[in-house]
Scaffold this active site. Structure first.
Site, PDB file in Angstrom:
ATOM      1  N   HIS A 409      38.529  49.575  40.748  1.00 44.86           N
ATOM      2  CA  HIS A 409      39.488  48.613  40.205  1.00 44.86           C
ATOM      3  C   HIS A 409      39.721  47.475  41.211  1.00 44.86           C
ATOM      4  O   HIS A 409      39.595  46.290  40.872  1.00 44.86           O
ATOM      5  CB  HIS A 409      40.800  49.346  39.907  1.00 44.86           C
ATOM      6  CG  HIS A 409      41.919  48.485  39.426  1.00 44.86           C
ATOM      7  ND1 HIS A 409      42.354  48.494  38.123  1.00 44.86           N
ATOM      8  CD2 HIS A 409      42.719  47.597  40.068  1.00 44.86           C
ATOM      9  CE1 HIS A 409      43.358  47.639  37.988  1.00 44.86           C
ATOM     10  NE2 HIS A 409      43.611  47.086  39.165  1.00 44.86           N
ATOM     11  N   GLU A 410      40.034  47.842  42.456  1.00 45.98           N
ATOM     12  CA  GLU A 410      40.304  46.823  43.471  1.00 45.98           C
ATOM     13  C   GLU A 410      39.045  46.036  43.820  1.00 45.98           C
ATOM     14  O   GLU A 410      39.110  44.842  44.130  1.00 45.98           O
ATOM     15  CB  GLU A 410      40.905  47.461  44.722  1.00 45.98           C
ATOM     16  CG  GLU A 410      42.235  48.174  44.494  1.00 45.98           C
ATOM     17  CD  GLU A 410      43.302  47.295  43.862  1.00 45.98           C
ATOM     18  OE1 GLU A 410      43.209  46.046  43.977  1.00 45.98           O
ATOM     19  OE2 GLU A 410      44.226  47.850  43.238  1.00 45.98           O
ATOM     20  N   HIS A 413      38.774  43.129  41.513  1.00 45.84           N
ATOM     21  CA  HIS A 413      39.532  41.977  42.012  1.00 45.84           C
ATOM     22  C   HIS A 413      38.748  41.250  43.106  1.00 45.84           C
ATOM     23  O   HIS A 413      38.675  40.014  43.131  1.00 45.84           O
ATOM     24  CB  HIS A 413      40.864  42.445  42.607  1.00 45.84           C
ATOM     25  CG  HIS A 413      41.878  42.887  41.605  1.00 45.84           C
ATOM     26  ND1 HIS A 413      42.269  42.104  40.543  1.00 45.84           N
ATOM     27  CD2 HIS A 413      42.606  44.028  41.531  1.00 45.84           C
ATOM     28  CE1 HIS A 413      43.194  42.751  39.850  1.00 45.84           C
ATOM     29  NE2 HIS A 413      43.413  43.919  40.419  1.00 45.84           N
ATOM     30  N   HIS A 416      35.952  39.239  41.718  1.00 49.66           N
ATOM     31  CA  HIS A 416      36.484  38.057  41.038  1.00 49.66           C
ATOM     32  C   HIS A 416      36.779  36.974  42.073  1.00 49.66           C
ATOM     33  O   HIS A 416      36.400  35.807  41.905  1.00 49.66           O
ATOM     34  CB  HIS A 416      37.757  38.443  40.271  1.00 49.66           C
ATOM     35  CG  HIS A 416      38.161  37.468  39.214  1.00 49.66           C
ATOM     36  ND1 HIS A 416      39.150  37.734  38.290  1.00 49.66           N
ATOM     37  CD2 HIS A 416      37.735  36.204  38.936  1.00 49.66           C
ATOM     38  CE1 HIS A 416      39.294  36.696  37.493  1.00 49.66           C
ATOM     39  NE2 HIS A 416      38.458  35.754  37.868  1.00 49.66           N
TER      40      HIS A 416
END
Length: 624
Positions: A409-410, A413, A416
């Site tokens: 999940h991190e 980020h 991105h």
């Protein structure tokens, strides 16, 4: 770079491995390879201080631009380039200070640096308070002419033209100066919460593995997911009873944050704190309220999940403390950090070679602070704000499968931020929070899909499928539950209701019992669960949590196309990651292939959740 294995070696054995409960080490005992390398930002604390002093001196020059912004395209460009350099260095300074503080919130020197750089920004905000009113005073036609005359202004066009959309919320120069000065106090509630909840709050203890263990957020995460029901019930009771002791203190802190949000909204002529939070990114208020309404209309689907949880646990009464329990006996989804890396790298292959290579670099170049240590901030995050450096990830890894999901999940980020910073100029590299959780939850979808395809054993599949459902629970339903609570407390404050700790506990308890079907006999919510609000740091982030849910819905739709092998969908997705803030978030998602102003993405997410439950029921019925 190490080779990425095309197979998950001994996956079944990994799934069945029984790990001991995770024990925190002192930070000095953790190997450097598992800790951040701060020198990528600044060589030393002394170098940071020198850069901070230099920035403060440069900021003094801002007054020379007063009265010049609307005189010519060249003058406007000079200011925009000057401001950009200040912000780029300022973000880097703040990130260094905040990261060092987060690894040990007990260290006064680390906390002092955070306060120092905040003060620099506050003082600059006061000096630069003339900028927004002066820009808003430039006729829109003149602004467009400036941009046409000077090609170098093109990268600033979106921000400059947005001034006119937000003009009614722009104050006079004097009023803007006063608002800037409020920055000296508006972060107090969040700072107090962070220090108290992570470092100074006295912790209760319980017996774990035959020894007395302090219930920190990390150890509680392990205890509440224990297969031993007595253990998780005791841990849940002791943990939240301890929070109840400080209900009043937490209430004052959260009340202080809500007051800040309401004050800012009223001062800038918004209709509500919610509107003030979403309008800057051009998100309609209806998107937020529709999410809450849609979830409430689909609580039966959530209750179906809870009924499955009850069935698989084999309990007569499902209680809230059962929420994180493993549902398949003898199967514990636990992995070492190295095993997690292998799983994640393999799962991300559909996104291409560059994506996987950069993630591998993150693992091996100390972009990640992996393990919990005393005084370290709880939870996890990725910070990609240092434009000319790499993103940084904070973890508190405890070997559980949900931590593997959190890690990927991190990393979403991080990727991105990586693609945005690589592709966009600084002016448009920062993406809106509304799309911030798309890349992160997208990665989770890829991980779950890979795991689901690899597992053939019914028990292993059941464990994974329930983990996937837990993702729907935690991201779609739980975060919307948080969003409903956050909206309710702001609306209450706007009506003049005093938000004491007891009031907040009552409000949170009522909403939680509704979501979990407490009065319908679906799941019993223990009384002390109502204080759970006191442990949620996101309530200090001004209507952030709803974006977990909207992003989850969007990522489900986008990932489905990529997993189908749609090359154009994959290309559009990488372009989305590379777009930063070059357009409004709703429009960026439309270009990627999903329209968040319609109910279709939400309906498809609910359909996908029900499909997973159909598969689980089929396996359970076969095992009878």
């Amino acid at each position: 770079m190490k080779k990425v294995s095309t197979k998950l070696l001994s996956l079944a054995l990994m799934l069945l491995t029984v790990m001991t409960s995770f024990a925190q080490k002192e930070r000095s005992e953790i190997e450097d390879k598992y800790k951040w390398n701060f020198t990528d930002l600044y060589e030393s604390d002394q170098a940071w201080s020198a850069a901070k002093d230099k920035l403060a001196q440069e900021m003094e020059k801002v007054s020379s631009y007063k009265g010049q912004l609307g005189t010519s395209a060249a003058s406007l460009l000079n200011y925009m380039q000057y401001s950009e350099q200040l912000m780029k260095e300022g973000y880097r300074l703040y990130i260094y200070a905040s990261l060092k503080s987060d690894v040990d919130l007990r260290d006064a020197d680390n906390m002092g640096r955070v306060k120092e750089i905040r003060q620099v920004f506050i003082e600059y905000g006061q000096k630069a308070s003339f900028v927004t009113p002066e820009l808003a005073a430039i006729p829109e036609a003149t602004m467009k002419q400036f941009i046409a005359e000077e090609p170098k202004l093109k990268i600033y066009e979106m921000g400059l033209m947005d001034v006119y959309r937000m003009k009614m919320h722009t104050l006079s120069e004097l009023e803007e100066a006063v608002m800037a000065k409020t920055g000296m106090i508006t972060g107090t509630a969040n700072a107090a919460f962070s220090v108290f909840s992570n470092a100074e709050m006295p912790r209760a203890t319980i017996m774990m593995d035959g020894k007395e263990t302090e219930l920190t957020p990390a150890s509680f995460s392990v205890a509440r997911s224990s297969a031993d029901r007595e253990m998780r019930q005791e841990a849940t009771k002791v943990y939240w009873d301890n929070y109840l002791k400080y209900e009043g203190t937490f209430g004052e802190m959260l009340n202080g944050q809500v007051k800040v949000n309401v004050f800012r909204a009223k001062a800038r002529n918004y209709n509500s704190a919610l509107e003030a939070a979403v309008k800057p990114n051009n998100i309609p208020v209806e998107v937020y309220k529709s999410l809450v309404e849609n979830v409430n209309n689909n609580l039966e689907t959530f209750h179906r999940y809870l009924a499955l949880k009850k069935r698989m646990l084999g309990v007569d009464e499902l209680v809230y403390s059962d929420m994180y329990a493993p549902t398949v006996k003898g199967v514990e989804l636990k992995y070492s950090y190295e095993e997690a890396q292998e799983l994640i790298l393999t799962s991300l292959k559909p996104l291409g070679k560059e994506y996987v290579e950069v993630v591998d670099k993150a693992f091996n170049s100390r972009w990640i602070d992996v393990y919990p240590n005393p005084g370290k901030r709880s939870g996890a995050y990725s910070n990609g704000g240092a434009y000319d450096v790499h993103p940084y990830i904070l973890m508190n890894y405890t070997d559980q499968y949900n931590e593997v999901s959190t890690l990927t999940h991190e990393l979403g980020h991080t990727m991105h931020s990586y693609f945005s910073n690589k592709t966009q100029p600084f002016a448009t590299a920062d993406y809106a929070t509304f799309v911030a959780e798309v890349a992160s939850t997208f990665n989770e979808v890829l991980l779950n899909d890979m795991m689901q395809k690899k597992l053939k054993d019914d028990d292993l599949r059941l464990s994974l499928l329930m983990s996937m459902l837990d993702g729907f629970k935690g991201t779609l339903f739980r975060q919307t539950q948080f969003a409903e609570f956050e909206l309710a407390i702001h609306e209450a404050a706007e009506k003049g209701t005093p938000l004491t700790g007891k009031v907040l506990t009552q409000m949170y308890g009522d909403i939680t019992r509704k979501y979990y079907g407490h009065d319908k006999g679906v799941c019993t919510v223990e009384d002390n669960i109502a204080v759970e609000w006191a442990a949620i740091p996101h309530f200090y982030m001004n209507f952030y949590v709803y974006q977990y849910s909207t992003s989850f819905v969007a990522s489900q739709a986008l990932a489905a196309k990529v997993l189908e092998g749609d090359k154009e969908a994959t290309k559009r997705y990488i372009e989305f990651l590379s777009s930063g803030g070059s357009d409004y978030p709703i429009e960026l998602l439309k270009k990627a292939g999903v329209d968040m102003t319609s109910s279709e993405p939400f309906d498809k997410a609910i359909e996908a959740m029900n499909s997973i439950m159909d598969e689980i029921e089929a396996i359970l019925n076969k095992k009878k």
